[in-house]
Motif scaffolding. Structure first.
Motif, PDB file in Angstrom:
ATOM      1  N   ARG A  85       0.819  -1.221   0.000  1.00 33.07           N
ATOM      2  CA  ARG A  85       0.000   0.000   0.000  1.00 33.07           C
ATOM      3  C   ARG A  85       0.850   1.267   0.000  1.00 33.07           C
ATOM      4  O   ARG A  85       0.489   2.268  -0.606  1.00 33.07           O
ATOM      5  CB  ARG A  85      -0.932  -0.001   1.217  1.00 33.07           C
ATOM      6  CG  ARG A  85      -2.062  -1.017   1.129  1.00 33.07           C
ATOM      7  CD  ARG A  85      -2.984  -0.900   2.318  1.00 33.07           C
ATOM      8  NE  ARG A  85      -3.595   0.427   2.399  1.00 33.07           N
ATOM      9  CZ  ARG A  85      -4.348   0.830   3.404  1.00 33.07           C
ATOM     10  NH1 ARG A  85      -4.575   0.037   4.443  1.00 33.07           N
ATOM     11  NH2 ARG A  85      -4.865   2.048   3.399  1.00 33.07           N
ATOM     12  N   TRP A  86       1.980   1.244   0.689  1.00 34.44           N
ATOM     13  CA  TRP A  86       2.795   2.457   0.794  1.00 34.44           C
ATOM     14  C   TRP A  86       3.370   2.886  -0.551  1.00 34.44           C
ATOM     15  O   TRP A  86       3.853   4.017  -0.695  1.00 34.44           O
ATOM     16  CB  TRP A  86       3.933   2.276   1.807  1.00 34.44           C
ATOM     17  CG  TRP A  86       4.844   1.102   1.556  1.00 34.44           C
ATOM     18  CD1 TRP A  86       4.790  -0.122   2.160  1.00 34.44           C
ATOM     19  CD2 TRP A  86       5.936   1.035   0.625  1.00 34.44           C
ATOM     20  NE1 TRP A  86       5.771  -0.946   1.671  1.00 34.44           N
ATOM     21  CE2 TRP A  86       6.495  -0.248   0.729  1.00 34.44           C
ATOM     22  CE3 TRP A  86       6.492   1.945  -0.278  1.00 34.44           C
ATOM     23  CZ2 TRP A  86       7.579  -0.668  -0.033  1.00 34.44           C
ATOM     24  CZ3 TRP A  86       7.572   1.543  -1.056  1.00 34.44           C
ATOM     25  CH2 TRP A  86       8.110   0.244  -0.927  1.00 34.44           C
ATOM     26  N   ALA A  87       3.324   1.993  -1.554  1.00 33.77           N
ATOM     27  CA  ALA A  87       3.894   2.329  -2.855  1.00 33.77           C
ATOM     28  C   ALA A  87       3.038   3.348  -3.613  1.00 33.77           C
ATOM     29  O   ALA A  87       3.503   3.933  -4.597  1.00 33.77           O
ATOM     30  CB  ALA A  87       4.065   1.073  -3.699  1.00 33.77           C
ATOM     31  N   ASN A  88       1.817   3.541  -3.180  1.00 37.02           N
ATOM     32  CA  ASN A  88       0.986   4.610  -3.740  1.00 37.02           C
ATOM     33  C   ASN A  88       1.008   5.775  -2.758  1.00 37.02           C
ATOM     34  O   ASN A  88       0.167   5.866  -1.867  1.00 37.02           O
ATOM     35  CB  ASN A  88      -0.437   4.114  -3.978  1.00 37.02           C
ATOM     36  CG  ASN A  88      -0.498   3.065  -5.057  1.00 37.02           C
ATOM     37  OD1 ASN A  88       0.084   3.240  -6.112  1.00 37.02           O
ATOM     38  ND2 ASN A  88      -1.181   1.962  -4.797  1.00 37.02           N
ATOM     39  N   ARG A  89       1.985   6.611  -2.875  1.00 31.16           N
ATOM     40  CA  ARG A  89       2.156   7.698  -1.905  1.00 31.16           C
ATOM     41  C   ARG A  89       1.561   8.997  -2.441  1.00 31.16           C
ATOM     42  O   ARG A  89       1.284   9.140  -3.632  1.00 31.16           O
ATOM     43  CB  ARG A  89       3.627   7.899  -1.555  1.00 31.16           C
ATOM     44  CG  ARG A  89       4.489   8.379  -2.688  1.00 31.16           C
ATOM     45  CD  ARG A  89       5.908   8.652  -2.214  1.00 31.16           C
ATOM     46  NE  ARG A  89       6.706   9.237  -3.289  1.00 31.16           N
ATOM     47  CZ  ARG A  89       7.926   9.729  -3.113  1.00 31.16           C
ATOM     48  NH1 ARG A  89       8.479   9.722  -1.907  1.00 31.16           N
ATOM     49  NH2 ARG A  89       8.597  10.242  -4.126  1.00 31.16           N
ATOM     50  N   ARG A  90       1.365   9.941  -1.530  1.00 30.56           N
ATOM     51  CA  ARG A  90       0.791  11.242  -1.890  1.00 30.56           C
ATOM     52  C   ARG A  90       1.846  12.324  -1.768  1.00 30.56           C
ATOM     53  O   ARG A  90       2.669  12.296  -0.865  1.00 30.56           O
ATOM     54  CB  ARG A  90      -0.381  11.584  -0.983  1.00 30.56           C
ATOM     55  CG  ARG A  90      -1.596  10.702  -1.141  1.00 30.56           C
ATOM     56  CD  ARG A  90      -2.725  11.201  -0.249  1.00 30.56           C
ATOM     57  NE  ARG A  90      -2.284  11.327   1.149  1.00 30.56           N
ATOM     58  CZ  ARG A  90      -2.616  12.332   1.952  1.00 30.56           C
ATOM     59  NH1 ARG A  90      -3.390  13.314   1.504  1.00 30.56           N
ATOM     60  NH2 ARG A  90      -2.193  12.374   3.191  1.00 30.56           N
TER      61      ARG A  90
END
Length: 305
Positions: A272-277
């Motif tokens: 999940r952390w690979a889609n960061r903002r």
């Protein structure tokens, strides 16, 4: 210093504009109307102007008024003064609404490479008199710069403390594993980060939010990050990876257009952390300039997360 022939205190810009309009119209009545003045007030202003000039500027006739030789000279200077004042007023108005000014924007490498070139080009086309000073910095340094007032606007990856900042979402940033085409992982279409930790990594220098991200992810997996080489830029990372020195985590937008040239493959990470903002931030305790506010509004209007 010699005495001035005309006392500036006795001549205002309303009178100068009125004189120009009267001269162009050939009529005090028409000039007064164009300046939204009563005829009596306009006549008094013209008489006072002639008195202050110590010269007859208009010849009154039954058909209206005609400029005297002195009046022609007065008109030339009055036009220069009124035009200069209008330019002065217009430029100050542009500063007040933000159309002129200087903005200091600090952004991390990902935002600078992926998103900002197009956004800044469009902004500066619309506001060519705003100078935007852009610096590429690490996310932690960007936060401190905005808090300290060194930067007006900051763009950085979410996940760091943002005390003293007013933040808003800016863009989504998909992280991928970049591998040489002959690497064992290159056969996969997707991969979890735990599997990647079996291999040597190429990473950015310490202080990078991206390095912090993968370091924290490796700690959560309970596996040490095998960081073989650290470099200062995404391009240097890609060159090292292409030379079979290791694998690396990069934003997809940074490398997508050059995969074939580098002979490397970008593999989506399933964690999940690979889609960061990415966030856009200003100081919450200081009011930013009108120019900076214009740029913030433009960037927010292009936000996609």
């Amino acid at each position: 210093m010699p005495d001035l022939f005309i006392n500036p205190a006795r001549v205002d810009f309303t009178t100068l504009r009125l004189f120009c309009e009267v001269a162009h119209a050939g009529s005090i009545t028409k000039g007064a109307k164009r300046c939204h003045l009563a005829l009596s007030a306009a006549s008094r202003r013209i008489s006072d102007f002639e008195l202050a000039s110590n010269a007859t500027l208009l010849e009154r006739t039954s058909q209206g008024v005609i400029l005297t030789p002195a009046g022609h000279v007065a008109l030339q200077h009055a036009l220069r003064l009124t035009q200069g004042f209008e330019l002065f007023s217009d430029e100050l108005h542009e500063y007040s609404k933000g159309a002129r000014g200087h903005v200091r924007l600090w952004a991390n490498m990902s935002a600078l490479v992926e998103f900002l070139p197009t956004a800044l080009f469009a902004f500066l086309e619309q506001f060519p008199d705003i100078h935007v000073e852009v610096e590429e910095q690490l996310s932690g340094d960007i936060i401190r710069a905005v808090v300290d007032g060194v930067a007006d606007i900051g763009i950085f990856a979410a996940g760091l403390p943002c005390h003293g900042l007013q933040v808003a979402p800016y863009r989504a940033d998909q992280l991928v594993i970049l591998t040489p085409n002959n690497h064992p992982l290159a056969e996969r279409d997707r991969v979890d980060f735990r599997t990647c930790l079996e291999y040597d990594f190429i990473g950015l220098n310490r202080g990078s939010s991206l390095l912090d991200t993968i370091s924290n992810a490796s700690k959560k997996e309970g596996i040490a990050l095998r960081l073989k080489i650290q470099v200062r830029s995404f391009d240097a990372m890609c060159e090292m990876i292409a030379a079979n020195m290791g694998i690396g985590v990069l934003p997809l937008g940074v490398c997508a257009r050059r995969l074939q040239a580098w002979n490397v493959k970008a593999i989506p990470i399933t964690d999940r952390w690979a889609n960061r903002r990415l966030l856009i931030a200003t100081n919450s305790t200081r009011e930013i300039s009108s120019s900076a506010a214009l740029l913030v509004d433009r960037l927010k209007s292009n936000a996609t997360c």
